[in-house]
Write an enzyme that holds these catalytic residues in place. Structure first.
Site, PDB file in Angstrom:
ATOM      1  N   CYS D  78       0.837  -1.209   0.000  1.00 36.89           N
ATOM      2  CA  CYS D  78       0.000   0.000   0.000  1.00 36.89           C
ATOM      3  C   CYS D  78       0.868   1.253   0.000  1.00 36.89           C
ATOM      4  CB  CYS D  78      -0.897   0.024   1.223  1.00 36.89           C
ATOM      5  SG  CYS D  78      -1.753   1.608   1.414  1.00 36.89           S
ATOM      6  N   VAL D  79       0.614   2.137  -0.948  1.00 41.62           N
ATOM      7  CA  VAL D  79       1.465   3.320  -1.108  1.00 41.62           C
ATOM      8  C   VAL D  79       1.391   4.271   0.089  1.00 41.62           C
ATOM      9  CG1 VAL D  79      -0.277   4.571  -2.471  1.00 41.62           C
ATOM     10  CG2 VAL D  79       2.127   5.217  -2.646  1.00 41.62           C
TER      11      VAL D  79
END
Lengths: 97, 135, 130, 130, 135, 97
Positions: D78-79
């Site tokens: 997840c960024v």
């Protein structure tokens, strides 16, 4: 120097407060901070346990942590004094239970 | 399989002590953008996430509780709060944020998003979901 | 008073590192000496310069670096815990054949002896963690 | 059956990532499809190639990379969670002005939409975490 | 200040579910190398760390319980186990590893390292320490 | 598909098991894994709670996690069957409480 116990977990989620009450000696102080401050709320399922422990122990809770969680008004059975970070240092924090 | 799934995000943690509550909210907002049916439950210390009057100004951390008020605009209108969890913590619905939404199907009447439900009722709601995510 | 600090959790998942920062700031203001801050367990993750927290959120790594610089505080990352979790300085990079490093300004990597030494030297050891 | 996996803790502090690995291996052996493994919260720390665990201990990052290669499994970090915690790939390095990156082989960084998509596409979503 | 301090490492977590137990042991071994007086306490789920018969062969993780047997050689001979914690978990001293040390001052007689003590007794032991570290 | 609840925390440390028992519906299955397997031990302070929940729920525990902790012999009040990772996949794990 008197031992200061710290509790940083909610008494409704973890067993940290219970262990602290079991292992603190007469005259010790207990500081609630982080999610531990929920232990300072009135009218909860653990409030009576703390009230009876007040015969032997002094309780306080970290003010900024109470405020952040919106429970500064809900907190404070007798003796649970809100303290700032500054007071923590002077009071002498020593994590042990 | 239907293309719209029923999501229930179950919030179990207090805010600020850990990041789970905040990172859960980020998923909820994205989930709503995917046009899924997104519902929330607040259980155990999760009920503390929506206690009113949060003020993090002395903690140098972001107060994200106002974001819950925006959920209605994202179509997230079912916020189930477990009664047993409130009781154990000495809380009532009056201690919670006044979260509302405007009902499109009822002339945009303002309605409460929060529903206080028993554990038994919540157990039934869990059974009706397609996806359960705990935070 | 001479204080030693241990931080046992990373910068974002738990409040521990933020609590430690606030405590250290208050202690310094009150005139106490911070002998060392020792980062153990997931606490080593406070020592990476690769974080980019949201603009409106706190930047905990930078806060530690600034505090270290302003008050000459010794920030030590435990080498064993760092190896398991991927915190690398130039020395570790060479020793373990890595193609880069990510240690943040003001942090150094060293052994667990540094924690024990702090416990011996300090009047009080304060631990922040899970 | 099409399975989606979420891993919410780092590789060493909690057992979660190891449990997920064992679960995914068993699922693949049983002939199920792993649609995606999504790393969220501290789970993003599984995606760094900078770890050097002790010789006699498991190497969880390498185990994920190998599993991805052998079975063509999509590992997504997840960024938003990665930015807070310092997991960087070439794109993020450029975007955030970092002087290096640490993403491990077989992992890619992407948005939370990838998690929601997995929830929609999969018959079952299994979460490993604290 | 005396140059030898009394350390008490308080182990509170179960092994394997989290790394705290293992990383605590690493500190204990280093602490002993510094010629300090190092004592251990096992409280709450920490008592599970020294349950006998651990076998991690199906878990691809290292079984570190044999390391506790080596503590005696490092001069770590006081392992306090809280009785209340054992009771709650249905355990007795018989379920624990048979941890021993050779007493230099008693002709190297083999003695038990483990002492089962009440919470009240442990509270007194805590008061006698210079450094308390929780894991 | 029947819901499978998973519990990965010790019932002596955290409130996960209690929440699970409160929110599981009749006919659901509860899987203990990681530190959750301590919930499968006989003669503990939580054993009775689980026994009475067995009227409505099925319990199982992950074998490799029991063995790692040395409690495979101590575990197993009736119905708490040890399962391997393989069986978990087939049984259908779905984390929800």
């Amino acid at each position: 120097m008197s031992t200061l116990h710290t509790v940083n977990k909610s008494p409704f989620e973890k067993n940290s407060l219970e262990a602290c009450l079991r292992l603190a000696a007469k005259g010790n102080t207990v500081l609630f901070f982080e999610d531990g401050v929920y232990g300072a709320m009135k009218g909860t399922a653990v409030a009576d346990k703390i009230k009876s422990a007040m015969n032997n122990l002094t309780f306080c809770a970290l003010g900024p942590d109470l405020k952040a969680r919106g429970i500064d008004a809900l907190a404070g059975h007798a003796g649970a004094i809100a303290a700032g970070h500054q007071q923590c240092v002077q009071g002498g924090q020593r994590r042990d239970a | 399989m239907s293309s719209i799934k029923k999501f229930l995000f179950i919030n179990r943690r207090a805010p600020y002590g850990t990041v789970y509550a905040w990172e859960s909210l980020e998923v909820v907002l994205i989930g709503a953008a995917f046009d899924q049916q997104v519902n929330l439950a607040f259980v155990d210390d999760g009920v503390f996430q929506i206690v009113k009057g949060q003020d993090t100004s002395q903690l140098s951390t972001k107060n994200f509780s106002p974001t819950y008020s925006a959920l209605g605009d994202y179509g997230v209108t079912n916020l189930y709060v477990e009664k047993e969890s409130l009781d154990l913590r000495g809380l009532t619905a009056n201690d919670l944020l006044p979260l509302k939404y405007e009902d499109e199907n009822d002339n945009y009447a303002e309605k409460d998003s929060i529903q206080v439900v028993s554990a038994a009722a919540l157990a039934k709601i869990l059974e009706e979901q397609d996806v359960l995510l705990n935070f | 008073m001479k204080l030693g600090i241990q931080v046992s959790e990373g910068p974002y998942t738990h409040q521990a590192s933020l609590s430690a920062l606030n405590y250290v700031k208050a202690a310094v203001e009150a005139g106490h000496e911070i002998f060392r801050v020792f980062f153990y367990h997931d606490g080593v993750n406070n020592g990476t310069r690769f974080t980019t927290p949201p603009q409106d959120d706190r930047n905990i790594v930078n806060s530690w670096s600034k505090l270290a610089k302003d008050h000459n505080i010794d920030l030590v990352v435990c080498v064993a815990a760092a190896q398991r979790r991927g915190i690398v300085d130039a020395g570790e990079q060479k020793r373990n054949g890595k193609d880069g490093n990510n240690i943040a300004e003001g942090f150094r990597i060293s052994g667990l002896g540094q924690l024990i030494e702090a416990c011996i030297q300090c009047d009080r050891m304060v631990v922040f963690g899970d």
